[in-house]
Scaffold this motif. Structure first.
Motif, PDB file in Angstrom:
ATOM      1  N   ALA A 184      -1.932  64.617  -0.102  1.00 17.83           N
ATOM      2  CA  ALA A 184      -1.211  63.937  -1.195  1.00 17.83           C
ATOM      3  C   ALA A 184      -0.207  63.000  -0.527  1.00 17.83           C
ATOM      4  O   ALA A 184       0.157  63.199   0.635  1.00 17.83           O
ATOM      5  N   PHE A 185       0.241  61.995  -1.262  1.00 17.66           N
ATOM      6  CA  PHE A 185       1.291  61.132  -0.726  1.00 17.66           C
ATOM      7  C   PHE A 185       2.652  61.761  -1.025  1.00 17.66           C
ATOM      8  O   PHE A 185       2.958  62.016  -2.200  1.00 17.66           O
ATOM      9  N   PRO A 186       3.469  62.030   0.008  1.00 18.13           N
ATOM     10  CA  PRO A 186       4.821  62.526  -0.252  1.00 18.13           C
ATOM     11  C   PRO A 186       5.561  61.515  -1.134  1.00 18.13           C
ATOM     12  O   PRO A 186       5.259  60.314  -1.063  1.00 18.13           O
ATOM     13  N   SER A 187       6.521  61.967  -1.960  1.00 21.60           N
ATOM     14  CA  SER A 187       7.146  61.048  -2.934  1.00 21.60           C
ATOM     15  C   SER A 187       7.750  59.815  -2.276  1.00 21.60           C
ATOM     16  O   SER A 187       7.680  58.715  -2.841  1.00 21.60           O
ATOM     17  N   GLU A 188       8.293  59.968  -1.070  1.00 24.32           N
ATOM     18  CA  GLU A 188       8.910  58.800  -0.421  1.00 24.32           C
ATOM     19  C   GLU A 188       7.877  57.743  -0.002  1.00 24.32           C
ATOM     20  O   GLU A 188       8.243  56.626   0.364  1.00 24.32           O
ATOM     21  N   TYR A 189       6.606  58.093  -0.048  1.00 19.93           N
ATOM     22  CA  TYR A 189       5.553  57.120   0.306  1.00 19.93           C
ATOM     23  C   TYR A 189       4.726  56.696  -0.913  1.00 19.93           C
ATOM     24  O   TYR A 189       3.705  56.030  -0.773  1.00 19.93           O
ATOM     25  N   LYS A 190       5.163  57.091  -2.100  1.00 20.94           N
ATOM     26  CA  LYS A 190       4.399  56.777  -3.327  1.00 20.94           C
ATOM     27  C   LYS A 190       4.085  55.290  -3.451  1.00 20.94           C
ATOM     28  O   LYS A 190       2.984  54.901  -3.847  1.00 20.94           O
ATOM     29  N   GLU A 191       5.080  54.473  -3.072  1.00 18.48           N
ATOM     30  CA  GLU A 191       4.894  53.022  -3.202  1.00 18.48           C
ATOM     31  C   GLU A 191       4.465  52.379  -1.880  1.00 18.48           C
ATOM     32  O   GLU A 191       4.371  51.159  -1.783  1.00 18.48           O
ATOM     33  N   ASN A 192       4.320  53.171  -0.864  1.00 18.18           N
ATOM     34  CA  ASN A 192       3.961  52.607   0.438  1.00 18.18           C
ATOM     35  C   ASN A 192       2.907  53.482   1.128  1.00 18.18           C
ATOM     36  O   ASN A 192       3.193  54.171   2.118  1.00 18.18           O
ATOM     37  N   HIS A 193       1.704  53.429   0.580  1.00 16.09           N
ATOM     38  CA  HIS A 193       0.616  54.252   1.110  1.00 16.09           C
ATOM     39  C   HIS A 193       0.336  53.943   2.580  1.00 16.09           C
ATOM     40  O   HIS A 193       0.062  54.836   3.371  1.00 16.09           O
ATOM     41  N   THR A 194       0.400  52.651   2.911  1.00 15.52           N
ATOM     42  CA  THR A 194       0.068  52.253   4.286  1.00 15.52           C
ATOM     43  C   THR A 194       0.962  52.968   5.290  1.00 15.52           C
ATOM     44  O   THR A 194       0.486  53.408   6.347  1.00 15.52           O
ATOM     45  N   ALA A 195       2.235  53.102   4.955  1.00 17.00           N
ATOM     46  CA  ALA A 195       3.155  53.737   5.901  1.00 17.00           C
ATOM     47  C   ALA A 195       2.778  55.204   6.114  1.00 17.00           C
ATOM     48  O   ALA A 195       2.850  55.711   7.240  1.00 17.00           O
ATOM     49  N   TYR A 196       2.366  55.898   5.042  1.00 13.96           N
ATOM     50  CA  TYR A 196       1.991  57.314   5.230  1.00 13.96           C
ATOM     51  C   TYR A 196       0.692  57.430   6.024  1.00 13.96           C
ATOM     52  O   TYR A 196       0.568  58.288   6.906  1.00 13.96           O
ATOM     53  N   ILE A 197      -0.248  56.542   5.738  1.00 15.27           N
ATOM     54  CA  ILE A 197      -1.510  56.592   6.495  1.00 15.27           C
ATOM     55  C   ILE A 197      -1.254  56.267   7.976  1.00 15.27           C
ATOM     56  O   ILE A 197      -1.829  56.901   8.870  1.00 15.27           O
ATOM     57  N   ASP A 198      -0.350  55.327   8.224  1.00 16.73           N
ATOM     58  CA  ASP A 198       0.039  55.050   9.610  1.00 16.73           C
ATOM     59  C   ASP A 198       0.651  56.281  10.270  1.00 16.73           C
ATOM     60  O   ASP A 198       0.400  56.558  11.453  1.00 16.73           O
ATOM     61  N   LEU A 199       1.471  56.996   9.503  1.00 11.33           N
ATOM     62  CA  LEU A 199       2.089  58.215  10.046  1.00 11.33           C
ATOM     63  C   LEU A 199       1.001  59.236  10.425  1.00 11.33           C
ATOM     64  O   LEU A 199       1.043  59.846  11.503  1.00 11.33           O
ATOM     65  N   ILE A 200       0.031  59.393   9.544  1.00 15.48           N
ATOM     66  CA  ILE A 200      -1.074  60.332   9.824  1.00 15.48           C
ATOM     67  C   ILE A 200      -1.801  59.909  11.099  1.00 15.48           C
ATOM     68  O   ILE A 200      -2.030  60.713  12.011  1.00 15.48           O
ATOM     69  N   ILE A 201      -2.152  58.610  11.148  1.00 11.42           N
ATOM     70  CA  ILE A 201      -3.018  58.139  12.235  1.00 11.42           C
ATOM     71  C   ILE A 201      -2.257  57.995  13.557  1.00 11.42           C
ATOM     72  O   ILE A 201      -2.781  58.350  14.617  1.00 11.42           O
ATOM     73  N   ASN A 202      -1.034  57.494  13.483  1.00  9.51           N
ATOM     74  CA  ASN A 202      -0.320  57.178  14.736  1.00  9.51           C
ATOM     75  C   ASN A 202       0.611  58.277  15.226  1.00  9.51           C
ATOM     76  O   ASN A 202       0.961  58.307  16.402  1.00  9.51           O
ATOM     77  N   GLU A 203       1.044  59.152  14.318  1.00  6.61           N
ATOM     78  CA  GLU A 203       1.981  60.207  14.739  1.00  6.61           C
ATOM     79  C   GLU A 203       1.323  61.594  14.711  1.00  6.61           C
ATOM     80  O   GLU A 203       1.376  62.320  15.702  1.00  6.61           O
ATOM     81  N   MET A 204       0.759  61.924  13.559  1.00  9.21           N
ATOM     82  CA  MET A 204       0.233  63.298  13.438  1.00  9.21           C
ATOM     83  C   MET A 204      -0.997  63.512  14.322  1.00  9.21           C
ATOM     84  O   MET A 204      -1.043  64.427  15.147  1.00  9.21           O
ATOM     85  N   LEU A 205      -2.003  62.656  14.134  1.00  4.01           N
ATOM     86  CA  LEU A 205      -3.280  62.873  14.828  1.00  4.01           C
ATOM     87  C   LEU A 205      -3.158  62.965  16.348  1.00  4.01           C
ATOM     88  O   LEU A 205      -3.719  63.898  16.954  1.00  4.01           O
ATOM     89  N   PRO A 206      -2.429  62.036  17.004  1.00  4.77           N
ATOM     90  CA  PRO A 206      -2.338  62.133  18.465  1.00  4.77           C
ATOM     91  C   PRO A 206      -1.719  63.448  18.946  1.00  4.77           C
ATOM     92  O   PRO A 206      -2.203  64.048  19.912  1.00  4.77           O
ATOM     93  N   GLN A 207      -0.693  63.935  18.219  1.00  5.43           N
ATOM     94  CA  GLN A 207      -0.073  65.205  18.632  1.00  5.43           C
ATOM     95  C   GLN A 207      -1.011  66.382  18.401  1.00  5.43           C
ATOM     96  O   GLN A 207      -1.096  67.303  19.215  1.00  5.43           O
ATOM     97  N   ILE A 208      -1.694  66.336  17.266  1.00  2.00           N
ATOM     98  CA  ILE A 208      -2.639  67.414  16.947  1.00  2.00           C
ATOM     99  C   ILE A 208      -3.753  67.459  17.999  1.00  2.00           C
ATOM    100  O   ILE A 208      -4.133  68.521  18.498  1.00  2.00           O
ATOM    101  N   ALA A 209      -4.237  66.277  18.355  1.00  2.00           N
ATOM    102  CA  ALA A 209      -5.307  66.214  19.356  1.00  2.00           C
ATOM    103  C   ALA A 209      -4.785  66.664  20.719  1.00  2.00           C
ATOM    104  O   ALA A 209      -5.474  67.408  21.434  1.00  2.00           O
ATOM    105  N   ALA A 210      -3.565  66.260  21.062  1.00  2.00           N
ATOM    106  CA  ALA A 210      -3.010  66.631  22.375  1.00  2.00           C
ATOM    107  C   ALA A 210      -2.890  68.145  22.498  1.00  2.00           C
ATOM    108  O   ALA A 210      -3.119  68.710  23.564  1.00  2.00           O
ATOM    109  N   GLU A 211      -2.555  68.813  21.395  1.00  4.48           N
ATOM    110  CA  GLU A 211      -2.427  70.286  21.430  1.00  4.48           C
ATOM    111  C   GLU A 211      -3.743  70.967  21.047  1.00  4.48           C
ATOM    112  O   GLU A 211      -3.789  72.196  20.946  1.00  4.48           O
ATOM    113  N   ASN A 212      -4.769  70.168  20.780  1.00  2.99           N
ATOM    114  CA  ASN A 212      -6.083  70.720  20.421  1.00  2.99           C
ATOM    115  C   ASN A 212      -6.005  71.666  19.225  1.00  2.99           C
ATOM    116  O   ASN A 212      -6.531  72.774  19.248  1.00  2.99           O
ATOM    117  N   LEU A 213      -5.332  71.214  18.180  1.00  4.46           N
ATOM    118  CA  LEU A 213      -5.038  72.091  17.044  1.00  4.46           C
ATOM    119  C   LEU A 213      -6.034  71.961  15.886  1.00  4.46           C
ATOM    120  O   LEU A 213      -5.927  72.723  14.928  1.00  4.46           O
TER     121      LEU A 213
END
Ligand code: NIG
Ligand code: FE
Length: 411
Positions: A184-213
């Motif tokens: 779901a989009f957190p409320s602070e990203y309701k009007e800015n989907h691109t920023a949340y998707i960027d967060l997923i792709i550029n922040e969350m995914l690399p860390q998750i992959a680095a820890e093999n989670l």
């Protein structure tokens, strides 16, 4: 260590090696042996057959299963069992007339669980989740997929995936972790989907992959949640990190999401309560497993996935619980199998195939789980004495399981 079960009334879902999926009319065939034996060596199924050919055991344990049915443990390929607290108030609100959508629109739903998750320490979430896992194992689940998706922050998503990692380390059944930052989009990203998707792709995914989670990536492809284009971005990013997709799609509306999932080689598409002929055509001859979640339909009063239509079109189908605090606060695969028979008009053979062998495909463990096959793991359900395996869906809501064995050990 050898364990030999003898005089088994029905040994159900016996398959030769190499069968990973059953589709269409083959789903009505559930191979079984009456008056059977089953031989287990350590954690592995090594032999089975008719009692006439039963071997003599030189060492180990012989267990008389007279009157009982033995089948492979359930494979629950879609759950959200890692969560904090519950959503009991929303349950009552729905009884009083609000819809799932109305509750979500006023800040309830997934965002309600995300708030609780972010406020709760990891150790408490682990303890709550472990209790749920132990309960479902007692109910015959011998393999389980678990999603993140109630964090929706870098820290929250990592916290959930670390809890799943700890469950993997501490329990011997196979557990697959699916990263569902795009739940779901957190409320602070309701009007800015691109920023949340960027967060997923550029922040969350690399860390998750680095820890093999994570083993898989997921998104809630739905009107008001993630669009087809947004989901494609998530699937493509996942692929770069070696995470195949398993996608929530067609739960409330159909927006041509399934074609995109199939084009991106999703391992499974899950929910499918609304399904068009075009969706069915796209799934035909694809490698993507459709997964139905009938407890969710039951709990929030939405249509059931049209199993008859799908099977008639030659598709395979898997069944899973969707165990989560919002739409399915239940992880009982026996209830899922019974509900599939009662409400989706699947035959017991089809429902059991869907909850075992096809479920194993939907979580990528076909080589080791999902059937009674030589060389596969000894994850089995031993029932109480039954008339036949038909009694399992017939006596819906009753617990007919006497014992569960995971990796050759009783739990
Ligand atoms: O599979 N549909 C999306 N996700 C969950 C429900 C999430 C929730 O309400 O907490 C599901 O039904
Ligand atoms: Fe789900």
């Amino acid at each position: 260590m050898q364990t030999l079960f003898i005089n088994i009334k029905e040994l159900v879902q016996v398959r030769n090696e190499g069968i990973a999926i059953v589709s269409g009319e083959d789903m009505a065939i559930l191979p079984k042996i009456d008056n059977a034996y089953l031989l287990i060596q350590d954690d592995t199924i090594v032999d089975f057959g008719s009692m006439e050919n039963c071997p003599k055991l030189e060492y180990g344990t012989v267990i008389d299963a007279t009157g009982k049915v033995i089948l492979p443990t359930w494979v629950d390929s879609h759950t959200h069992i890692v969560y904090a607290g519950n959503r009991i108030q929303e349950f009552v609100d729905r009884i009083n007339g609000l819809s799932y959508e109305e509750i979500a629109n006023r800040g309830g739903g997934i965002l309600n669980s995300a708030k609780k998750l972010n406020e709760t320490p990891e150790d408490i979430i682990y303890e709550e989740s472990k209790k749920r896992l132990e309960e479902v194992i007692q109910l015959g689940t011998g393999a389980v997929e678990i999603k993140s998706g109630y964090g929706l922050t870098v820290a929250g998503e990592l916290k959930m995936l670390r809890v799943i990692q700890r469950l993997k380390e501490n329990y011997s059944l196979p557990i697959k972790a699916t990263f569902l930052g795009a739940h779901a989009f957190p409320s602070e990203y309701k009007e800015n989907h691109t920023a949340y998707i960027d967060l997923i792709i550029n922040e969350m995914l690399p860390q998750i992959a680095a820890e093999n989670l994570a083993d898989y990536i997921d998104a809630f492809l739905e009107t008001g949640y993630f669009s087809v284009e947004e989901t494609i971005k998530i699937m493509e990013a996942g692929k770069k990190f070696g995470l195949p997709a398993k996608i929530h799609v067609n739960q409330f509306t159909t927006i041509d999401g399934i074609a995109a999932c199939v084009a991106h080689e999703a391992l499974s598409v899950d929910h499918l309560e609304v399904l068009t002929d075009a969706d069915i055509a796209v799934l035909k001859n694809s490698k993507t497993m459709p997964v139905a979640l009938p407890s969710c339909s039951y709990f929030i009063s939405i249509p059931y996935t049209p199993a008859r239509k799908m099977i008639a079109a030659g598709l395979p189908l898997a069944l899973a619980t969707d165990y989560n605090p919002g739409t399915t606060p239940s992880g009982n695969m026996n209830f899922v199998v019974a509900t599939a028979c009662i409400k989706m008009k699947m035959t017991p053979e089809e429902a059991i195939n869907a909850a075992t062998i096809n479920g194993a495909y939907a979580m990528g463990i076909s080589a080791t789980h999902g059937s009674i096959t030589k060389g596969k793991k000894a994850n089995i359900i031993i029932t109480k004495p039954l008339t036949s395996y038909y009694q399992l869906p017939y006596e819906f809501g009753n617990n007919l399981i006497e014992q569960v064995m995971i990796d050759g050990k009783f739990v």
